[in-house]
Design an enzyme around this catalytic site. Structure first.
Site, mmCIF file in Angstrom:
data_model
loop_
_atom_site.group_PDB
_atom_site.id
_atom_site.type_symbol
_atom_site.label_atom_id
_atom_site.label_comp_id
_atom_site.label_asym_id
_atom_site.label_seq_id
_atom_site.Cartn_x
_atom_site.Cartn_y
_atom_site.Cartn_z
ATOM 1 N N PRO A 382 0.960 4.257 5.423
ATOM 2 C CG PRO A 382 2.680 5.797 5.178
ATOM 3 C CD PRO A 382 1.510 5.476 6.031
ATOM 4 C CB VAL A 384 -1.593 -1.014 5.309
ATOM 5 C CG1 VAL A 384 -1.273 -0.372 6.637
ATOM 6 C CG2 VAL A 384 -2.152 0.025 4.339
ATOM 7 N N GLY A 385 -0.109 -2.197 2.324
ATOM 8 C CA GLY A 385 -0.337 -3.025 1.143
ATOM 9 C C GLY A 385 -1.348 -2.484 0.164
ATOM 10 C CB THR A 387 1.040 -0.081 -4.075
ATOM 11 O OG1 THR A 387 0.964 1.308 -3.724
ATOM 12 C CG2 THR A 387 1.542 -0.204 -5.504
ATOM 13 C CB SER A 731 -9.601 13.674 19.072
ATOM 14 O OG SER A 731 -8.251 13.777 18.684
ATOM 15 C CE LYS A 774 -8.084 9.677 17.137
ATOM 16 N NZ LYS A 774 -9.104 10.666 17.537
#
Length: 843
Positions: A382, A384-385, A387, A731, A774
């Protein structure tokens, strides 16, 4: 009833008191009955009667105001019409009532009232002779002489004149002509008065005209008024079928008893203008042939349908939607690649992969004009642009933009719509969106496609399969429309935080583009390019009033936010702007009086002296506004004891660092795992224990008593902090091995190392996903060295150059290399294992 049989109306008639209209002999009128007396008449007389005589009732106009009506019997009108009830329909909505269809037979006068309850019963005297209706059209001789004959002739000529001014192609006018030629002249006043639009008061005058001569005069004046009105109308505009419908008020079917006619339908022409306009819109909508045929069929049904029917409004709404849909309307794409690149760069910093994909689409559209719209899916944490970049793509292409939020949608009807057989049916969100944008090639943003629900109402993700399949969406069929609509020109962009919850069939139809989190340098650039100017504008500030240096921005990012996106960063900048706005507003106050200044000079200085501009936010001001730092570089502080290692985890919100802590105590060799671990992570812990026990001598690992078996007489407790957060995945294998190796050897893990990778029982390190997220999380946390699987080396190319320069990225093929890099000066036993010959599979 057949009046030709010579049957007279009964001398005792039950009376129906009507507020709604005037029933004339020869006309058919529908009455709504809800008063107690009229309800008793229907239930006790009409519904219980078994003979034809029981269906004959008298209809008396009730001249009392219905709003002031009481239970008392009003004064009865002296003249009424005897009629035969040909249809009775009952209903309980909105309140109990009956609807009667009554055909008028003849006039009567009320002689005396026999009873008032439960319904009105009166002694009546018949005024009209039913035998007059038997006279054939060829034997009209009774009104050919004297003044009555002249009146009859004048009336007939006026009626013919009215017909000559109307269009005979209209069914209502054609029926009027047939009745005029076929009915006896004696019946014409009543028939014409019931057909033309006129007030109840005028119809009441015709009803009260007992003599035929008076009746002709009353009806002739009404007919003359209609002719004059039509002449005036023809002067203002040309006559049309809708005008003629407005003049006449003909009921479908016959108007005389004894003829065969349909008594169940009435002609509703009040909506004639709207229907004609709607028909023009249907022809001008340029819809496909199949949809056009459906619209014509529904339009034909609408013309025959009374407005009082519930289906009338449903059909009308359906046709309105059909003509409003953009079947052939589209916008022209802007295919200037250079302008598109400039616009995308101005709107968003970084996101090179998304920008490159859109420029590729524009280039292909220049070479091939009939390209189908791609189905893209932006996946990333969420903030990061995802939309906003979809909105920028629409601006770049010059297309309309529409956003559909799919989070929590659990009904397939939201996508496909409801069938029109259901009450309250409506089209789905796709068709509604097309109606809103009014073009057939918009940019549709399907937001939060990974959060679709599922319920008894169906699976919306399965309904999206047709929408997002380029081979099927050219004929998308909404349940409400029930005709195909072409979605192939729509550019669909879906957004998601993770692909794990998207069904595989739906994911297969989309081109997935990963949108990773931002680096610290990218966040600083985004803040100074977009966030800070935007917040200044929203808070009424200017750059001359507030200045946030880059060092302060970096401090906010590292100490007050720890996220993949920039939403928290924007909120922190907003908090700074609000604090500065208070200072600026206080500096604009009117200075206090001299007396108060003398008493409290400090207060006057604080309130009246404007601050120096611009206000620069340094570390001290930042601490005053935002408080103490929320995040600290805790990696080095927590690695002060053996048995602690730092791993890297991936979440839908971006990458995170993950601490692994181990301790041992005397026991029976049990392994305890805490921290809400999933099954895969528990298996990784058991794998790590088994591998370390098998190689204990090689790496000089001992138990608490110094024995060669690390688990002999020892219990191991592995804990993953943030115990309220569920954790799973393979991991963490190398991190668990490193943590336990530190515990068993008593050596500290390097304080600046983080690692990720899956392990096998042979000590191999297998590749994992989410490498970029990561590594960015490790960089945000201040880690200097990151150990990765060797087969993930290809993923390092996606990292920004400055991140690769800041970090020491170590790739390991086996656990020997991991342990060698995780401890200062290497790990005992790792050098000898490198000289072992590599095993080769014989399969």
């Amino acid at each position: 009833m057949a009046p030709g049989d010579g049957i007279q109306i009964p001398s005792r008639l039950p009376l129906l008191l009507s507020h709604e209209g005037v029933l004339l002999p020869g006309s058919t009128v529908r009455f709504s009955v809800d008063s107690p007396r009229n309800m008793h008449l229907v239930s006790q007389r009409l519904l219980r009667g078994t003979s034809l005589k029981s269906t004959i009732i008298g209809v008396i106009p009730n001249t009392r105001d219905p709003e002031h009506d009481t239970d008392d019997l009003p004064t009865l009108h002296k003249i009424g019409t005897a009629g035969i009830a040909v249809q009775v329909v009952g209903s309980n909505w909105p309140k109990p009532h009956y609807t009667l269809l009554i055909t008028g037979l003849c006039r009567f006068s009320v002689s005396s009232l026999l009873k008032e309850r439960p319904f009105v019963l009166a002694e009546v005297e018949q005024l009209d002779k039913l035998e007059q209706y038997m006279t054939p059209a060829t034997e009209r001789t009774t009104v050919q002489d004297g003044e009555l004959g002249e009146l009859s002739h004048t009336f007939y000529q006026a009626a013919v004149q009215l017909l000559g001014m109307l269009d005979m192609s209209v069914p209502v006018v054609a029926k009027f002509r047939r009745l005029l030629d076929s009915l006896p002249r004696e019946t014409l006043p009543d028939v014409v008065a019931s057909m033309i639009r006129t007030s109840n008061k005028e119809k009441l005058q015709v009803l009260d005209a007992v003599t035929l001569e008076e009746r002709f005069k009353k009806a002739l004046s009404m007919l003359t008024k209609q002719i004059e009105g039509l002449k005036l109308l023809q002067k203002t505009r040309k006559s049309s079928p809708e005008n003629e419908k407005r003049v006449l008020s003909v009921r479908k079917g016959g108007v005389l008893p004894g003829r065969q006619f349909n008594l169940e339908e009435e002609a509703e022409d009040e909506d004639g203008d709207d229907t004609a306009v709607l028909e023009k819109k249907v022809h001008g909508a340029k819809m496909p042939e199949a949809a056009f045929k459906v619209c014509l069929k529904e339009l034909k049904r609408l013309k025959k349908m009374p407005q009082s029917m519930p289906e009338f409004s449903l059909t009308r709404n359906y046709l309105d939607l059909m003509v409003e849909l953009p079947w052939s309307k589209s916008t022209k794409d802007c295919l200037d690649i250079q302008a598109a690149r400039t616009l995308l760069d101005n709107d968003h910093y970084a996101m090179d992969k998304l920008k490159r994909r859109m420029l590729e689409y524009l280039a292909v559209r220049q070479l091939k004009t009939s390209l189908k719209g791609p189905i893209l899916c932006f996946v990333g944490p969420p903030g990061v642009g995802k939309t906003s970049v979809g909105r920028s793509i629409a601006r770049t292409l010059g297309r309309e933009f529409h956003r559909i939020s799919l989070g929590g949608v659990c009904d397939q009807s939201d996508i496909r719509g409801h069938r029109r057989t259901y009450v309250g049916s409506m089209p789905g969100r796709i068709i509604n969106g097309l109606k809103t944008v009014a073009v057939n090639n918009p940019v549709f943003l399907l937001d939060e496609v990974d959060k679709l629900g599922k319920s008894l109402q169906g699976d919306p993700a399965a309904a999206l399969l047709e929408v997002l399949d380029p081979e099927q969406n050219h004929s998308f069929t909404d349940h409400y429309l029930n005709v195909a609509f072409d979605l192939s020109q729509v550019l669909f962009i879906a957004t998601a935080n993770t692909t794990a919850t998207i069904p595989p069939a739906l994911l297969d139809r989309m081109e997935v583009l990963q949108v990773p989190g931002y680096t610290q340098e990218e966040k600083v650039e985004i803040a100074h390019r977009h966030l800070i100017p935007n917040q200044l504008e929203q808070h009424g500030l200017t750059p001359q009033q507030l200045h946030i240096p880059q060092d302060t921005t970096q401090n906010i990012i590292s100490s007050y936010t720890r996220e993949a996106g920039v939403r928290s960063l924007e909120r922190k900048v907003g908090a700074i702007c609000r604090a500065v706005a208070v200072k600026v507003a206080e500096g604009h106050r009117v200075p206090v009086t001299d007396a108060s200044t003398a008493e409290c000079p400090t207060q006057q200085r604080d309130q009246a002296a404007p601050p120096e501009m611009p206000i620069v936010i340094d570390s001290v001001a930042l601490k005053d506004i935002l408080g103490l730092p929320l995040f600290e570089m805790e990696v080095s502080e927590r690695l002060t004891l053996p048995g602690v290692a730092v791993g890297l985890a991936w979440t839908p919100l971006g990458g995170e660092i993950l601490f692994v802590e181990a301790s041992r105590m005397e026991g029976e060799g049990n392994l305890t795992l805490t921290g809400q671990l999933g099954a895969v992570m528990k298996e990784s812990a058991h794998l790590a224990i088994s591998w370390l026990r098998a190689n204990a001598k090689t790496y000089q690992l001992t138990n608490m008593a110094g024995g060669p078996d690390p688990l002999e007489g020892t219990d191991i407790h592995l804990h993953f902090p943030a115990g309220a957060v569920t954790k799973d995945g393979p991991s963490a294998g190398v991190t668990i091995v490193t943590c336990l190796a530190s515990l068993f050897s008593g050596r500290l893990v390097r304080s600046d190392v983080a690692m990720t990778g899956e392990i096998t029982l042979r000590g191999l390190v297998l590749p994992v996903g989410g490498i970029k997220d990561k590594v960015l999380a490790a960089h945000r946390a201040g880690v200097k060295c990151v150990i990765l699987p060797q087969r993930n080396k290809k993923d390092l190319e996606e990292l920004p150059a400055n991140i690769r320069a800041d970090l020491d990225l170590v790739t390991a093929a086996n656990l020997d290399e991991v342990l060698n890099a995780a401890f200062d000066g290497g790990f005992p036993g790792t050098a000898s294992t490198h000289t072992q010959p590599q095993l080769t599979s014989k399969l």
